[in-house]
Enzyme design. Structure first.
Site, short mmCIF file in Angstrom:
data_model
loop_
_atom_site.label_atom_id
_atom_site.label_comp_id
_atom_site.label_asym_id
_atom_site.label_seq_id
_atom_site.Cartn_x
_atom_site.Cartn_y
_atom_site.Cartn_z
N SER A 1 0.58 -0.87 0.45
CA SER A 1 -0.62 0.23 0.07
C SER A 1 0.98 0.84 0.23
O SER A 1 1.62 1.10 0.88
CB SER A 1 -0.29 0.19 1.48
OG SER A 1 -1.34 1.03 1.00
N LYS B 1 -1.28 -0.84 -3.93
CA LYS B 1 -2.28 -0.01 -4.27
C LYS B 1 -2.19 0.58 -3.52
O LYS B 1 -1.04 1.46 -3.12
CB LYS B 1 -3.09 -0.96 -2.79
CG LYS B 1 -3.81 0.11 -2.24
CD LYS B 1 -4.73 -0.70 -0.68
CE LYS B 1 -4.92 0.30 -0.19
NZ LYS B 1 -5.74 -0.90 1.55
N LYS C 1 -3.37 5.79 -2.82
CA LYS C 1 -4.20 5.93 -2.00
C LYS C 1 -4.58 6.61 -2.76
O LYS C 1 -3.02 6.99 -3.63
CB LYS C 1 -3.44 6.55 -0.92
CG LYS C 1 -3.38 5.63 0.02
CD LYS C 1 -4.20 4.98 0.90
CE LYS C 1 -3.95 3.99 2.54
NZ LYS C 1 -5.12 3.38 2.94
N ASP D 1 -7.10 3.03 -2.48
CA ASP D 1 -7.94 3.10 -1.89
C ASP D 1 -7.95 5.46 -1.61
O ASP D 1 -7.09 5.21 -1.12
CB ASP D 1 -7.16 2.61 -0.16
CG ASP D 1 -7.53 2.55 1.01
OD1 ASP D 1 -8.83 2.96 1.10
OD2 ASP D 1 -7.05 2.13 1.37
N GLU E 1 -11.64 0.74 -2.92
CA GLU E 1 -11.65 0.32 -2.08
C GLU E 1 -11.59 1.68 -1.32
O GLU E 1 -11.39 2.72 -1.07
CB GLU E 1 -10.10 0.15 -1.14
CG GLU E 1 -10.20 -0.45 0.18
CD GLU E 1 -8.67 -0.70 1.00
OE1 GLU E 1 -7.95 -1.10 -0.08
OE2 GLU E 1 -8.40 -0.56 2.47
N ASP F 1 -13.53 -1.37 3.10
CA ASP F 1 -13.11 -1.47 4.55
C ASP F 1 -13.62 -1.13 6.10
O ASP F 1 -14.56 -1.72 6.83
CB ASP F 1 -11.50 -1.09 4.04
CG ASP F 1 -10.58 -0.38 5.40
OD1 ASP F 1 -10.76 -1.15 6.58
OD2 ASP F 1 -9.23 0.40 4.84
N LYS G 1 -9.86 -6.31 8.99
CA LYS G 1 -8.70 -6.53 9.29
C LYS G 1 -9.60 -7.23 10.82
O LYS G 1 -10.73 -6.37 11.48
CB LYS G 1 -8.51 -5.17 9.20
CG LYS G 1 -7.62 -4.53 8.09
CD LYS G 1 -8.09 -3.12 8.32
CE LYS G 1 -7.40 -2.47 6.84
NZ LYS G 1 -7.28 -0.96 7.32
N GLY H 1 -4.38 -4.30 6.37
CA GLY H 1 -3.38 -3.52 7.62
C GLY H 1 -3.58 -2.78 8.41
O GLY H 1 -4.17 -1.89 6.92
O1 OSB Z 1 -7.43 1.56 5.04
O2 OSB Z 1 -5.85 0.04 4.66
C1 OSB Z 1 -6.43 1.47 4.92
C2 OSB Z 1 -2.40 2.33 6.61
C3 OSB Z 1 -3.21 2.97 7.51
C4 OSB Z 1 -5.11 3.33 7.87
C5 OSB Z 1 -5.70 2.50 7.20
C6 OSB Z 1 -4.73 1.96 5.85
C7 OSB Z 1 -4.08 1.39 5.80
C8 OSB Z 1 -2.62 1.02 4.35
C9 OSB Z 1 -1.76 0.96 5.14
O3 OSB Z 1 -3.54 1.05 3.50
C10 OSB Z 1 -1.65 -1.58 5.28
C11 OSB Z 1 -0.31 -1.85 5.86
O4 OSB Z 1 0.22 -1.65 4.64
O5 OSB Z 1 -0.11 -2.04 6.84
MG MG Z 2 -8.46 1.03 3.12
#
Ligand code: OSB
Ligand code: MG
Length: 368
Positions: free
Chosen positions: A135, A161, A163, A188, A213, A238, A262, A290
């Site tokens: 991510s 992925k 953001k 995401d 996402e 999510d 999660k 995560g």
């Molecule tokens: O939305 O998945 C998410 C990290 C912090 C808060 C929300 C998210 C995330 C990630 C990173 O996308 C996931 C990771 O590498 O642990």
């Molecule tokens: Mg997410």
């Protein structure tokens, strides 16, 4: 066996790189580590709640309060509850899912160590290695993001992925497709958009993304369903999926076609298993998300991700993607084939590096 003591630690670990989502730019990962001690054995769990209530409503401060004043008193000095029974026991406490999940995770680790079974085996896991995705945060310039994608593809990550937020979406994805062609790619938004932004998602729909996402608000299943009806790309929820009951409602109205699971977000591994089973029965693929976890949370995520319906690459990157030094040995490593092995030793199956945890601890308390 009786729960003799529970230790709470608030830990802050610097991140190797800033991580920017639509809701914040983060330079460290702040969490609670929960240690449960019973009959000479211990179990560890993580509450990945951070300092601010921006991903969801919890912080390490609220989690500490709920654990110290409500959850720990239900467990301390009593028989170790089976981790499968724990969620029902704490159900009268509303929400506070990360706080609950952290203690439940420690009970799962302890149960595995007691039985001499890996957490993966205890949960019914069937996969020995997990396809790893990564991510990547929002960058000040597109070239920085493209360089990071190139770096992590070369390292072996199987899926990227990125953001997104308003102003960092369609053109960003177009540039990624232009440079990297048909890689497995998903986005995401962490709820950064409103229903009126549907044209942006119709534009993203042209890029063969694996999924989109959490485009809209956490509490808005109806508008997610309306958006999904306009798209070929699956919406993956999510933040909106806070429990098995919410998952069932989301699927019933076709608000999403994929779920990011999660355990911390849904109140623990037991609830995560229920969502996994529900999705499997309805042929809805899931994957393991995560929250920048340390190795303690990451090892538990790996065990969960080993269940059979986790069919899409996980946000389970190697320890060195975020941290100079992880709090477990061995650290989570990415294999050359783009997978991460599921630990096979008892419980979490990793050694806890108390020395490193001590160095990162901001406050600690023992309850006995
Ligand atoms: O939305 O998945 C998410 C990290 C912090 C808060 C929300 C998210 C995330 C990630 C990173 O996308 C996931 C990771 O590498 O642990
Ligand atoms: Mg997410």
């Amino acid at each position: 066996m009786r729960v003799e003591a529970i230790e709470l630690r608030e830990v802050a670990l610097p991140l190797l790189f800033g991580f920017k989502t639509s809701f914040e730019l983060r330079h460290q990962h702040v969490c609670l580590l929960v240690r449960v001690i019973a009959d000479g054995l211990e179990g560890w769990g993580e509450v990945p709640a951070e300092d601010s209530p921006l991903y969801n409503e919890e912080t390490v401060g609220t989690a500490w309060h709920i654990l110290e004043d409500f959850i720990i008193p239900m467990v301390l000095g009593r028989e170790v509850p089976h981790p499968r029974a724990f969620a029902a026991q704490v159900a009268p406490i509303r929400r506070n899912h990360m706080a609950k999940a952290g203690l439940e995770a420690a009970l799962w680790d302890l149960a595995g160590r007691r039985e001499g079974m890996s957490l993966s085996a205890l949960l019914g896991g069937t996969q020995a290695r997990i396809a790893a995705g990564i991510s990547l945060g929002i960058e000040p310039e597109i070239d920085l993001l493209l360089d990071r994608i190139a770096h992590f593809l070369a390292a072996g990550y199987r899926r990227i992925k990125v953001k997104i937020e308003p102003g960092w979406d369609v053109a960003t994805v177009a540039r990624i497709r232009q440079r990297f062609g048909g890689i497995l790619l998903q986005v995401d938004a962490n709820s950064a958009y409103a229903p009126e932004d549907a044209p942006i998602f119709r534009a993203l729909d042209e890029f063969s993304l694996l999924l989109i996402e959490q485009p809209l608000a956490e509490d808005d299943l109806l508008d997610h369903a309306a958006l999904q009806a306009q798209l070929r790309t699956p919406i993956c929820l999510d933040e909106s999926i806070t429990s098995p009951a919410q998952a069932e409602k989301a699927l019933r109205i076709d608000a999403c076609r994929v779920i990011n699971i999660k355990a911390a977000r849904v109140g623990g591994i037991t609830a995560a298993l229920a969502i996994h089973d529900l999705c499997r029965a309805r042929s809805i693929p899931v994957w393991c998300g995560g929250l920048l976890e340390t190795g303690i949370g990451r090892a538990a995520n790996l065990a969960l991700a080993s269940l059979p319906n986790f069919v899409l690459p996980a946000d389970l990157s190697a320890s060195d993607r975020y941290f100079a030094e992880d709090v477990i040995d061995p650290p989570v490593r990415l294999e050359a084939d783009g997978t991460v092995p599921v630990p096979q030793g008892p419980g979490l199956g990793v050694e806890i590096r108390l020395d490193r945890i001590e160095n990162a601890t901001r406050r600690v308390a023992q309850f006995r």
